[in-house]
Design a protein around this motif. Structure first.
Motif, PDB file in Angstrom:
ATOM      1  N   VAL A  12      -5.861  16.062 -28.367  1.00 54.68           N
ATOM      2  CA  VAL A  12      -6.190  15.125 -27.287  1.00 54.68           C
ATOM      3  C   VAL A  12      -7.204  14.120 -27.803  1.00 54.68           C
ATOM      4  N   SER A  14      -9.545  11.292 -25.875  1.00 54.14           N
ATOM      5  CA  SER A  14      -9.877  10.806 -24.529  1.00 54.14           C
ATOM      6  C   SER A  14     -11.099   9.900 -24.514  1.00 54.14           C
ATOM      7  N   GLN A  19      -5.957   7.994 -22.254  1.00 56.42           N
ATOM      8  CA  GLN A  19      -5.968   9.334 -22.838  1.00 56.42           C
ATOM      9  C   GLN A  19      -4.659   9.576 -23.565  1.00 56.42           C
ATOM     10  N   SER A  21      -2.464  12.541 -25.421  1.00 57.48           N
ATOM     11  CA  SER A  21      -2.351  13.998 -25.502  1.00 57.48           C
ATOM     12  C   SER A  21      -1.020  14.387 -26.113  1.00 57.48           C
TER      13      SER A  21
END
Length: 194
Positions: A12, A14, A19, A21
């Motif tokens: 991930v 962020s 974001q 992922s």
């Protein structure tokens, strides 16, 4: 039986404007054949749990879904644990017909780009008109992201799912992360871009 391991173990990013992922292990079956053939349509719809997608469309429902890949190819998505049984069921239903179905789950990586600037992140990397008027949820594209082939769709507004070969997963994750780095907003006026 061992647990499936995705290419980047659910990495991930962020810290930026969107974001990024890795979505973990996702079940994916490539189905090739005459997409107008009723037996193929019936088997694909039963497997995916959604209607047949139109050209450049991806339909999803929960963990299931189906994307139009080309004039003779579909990508059926499911829970990773269901892919082997789903493939066997497809092959049984389509026995005797001119089709090819293959479990490609372990050969692919899937990423999610999420946030109000997700469209900008994707627009930096793919030669696709991503203005809201031209690309809406449910639309699907096969293209290139920088130097590698990829495909993506929007399951909902401000969310993109990206599929690439597992062998280039780190490269695609890095591309997406750099395109989403802090201070990289383009501030596109999409209404003027249309």
């Amino acid at each position: 039986m061992s647990e499936p391991v995705s290419a980047l173990k659910n990495a991930v990013y962020s810290d930026g404007i969107a974001q990024i992922s890795e979505m973990g292990a996702v079940g994916m079956i490539t189905l090739r054949g005459d997409l107008a053939a009723k037996p193929l349509q019936k088997a694909a719809i039963a497997a995916a749990g959604v209607n047949m997608p139109e050209q450049r469309q991806c339909l999803t429902e929960g963990t299931g879904g189906m994307a139009w890949m080309s004039t003779d190819e579909l990508l059926i998505m499911c829970a990773y644990a269901d892919a082997t049984a789903m493939l066997a069921d497809l092959q049984e239903k389509l026995a005797g017909s001119h089709t090819l179905s293959v479990n490609v789950s372990d050969a692919r990586a899937v990423f999610e780009v999420r946030g109000p600037h997700a469209r900008e992140v994707m627009a930096k990397l793919a030669p696709v008109d991503l203005s809201p008027a031209a690309f809406t949820p449910g639309m699907f594209r096969r293209t290139r992201m920088a130097q590698v082939p990829a495909a993506f769709w929007m399951p909902e507004e401000d969310v993109f799912h990206v599929v690439c070969f597992r062998s280039v997963a780190q490269y695609v994750f890095d591309l997406l992360s750099i395109a989403a780095q802090p201070g990289s907003k383009v501030d596109v006026n999409w209404s003027r871009a249309e």
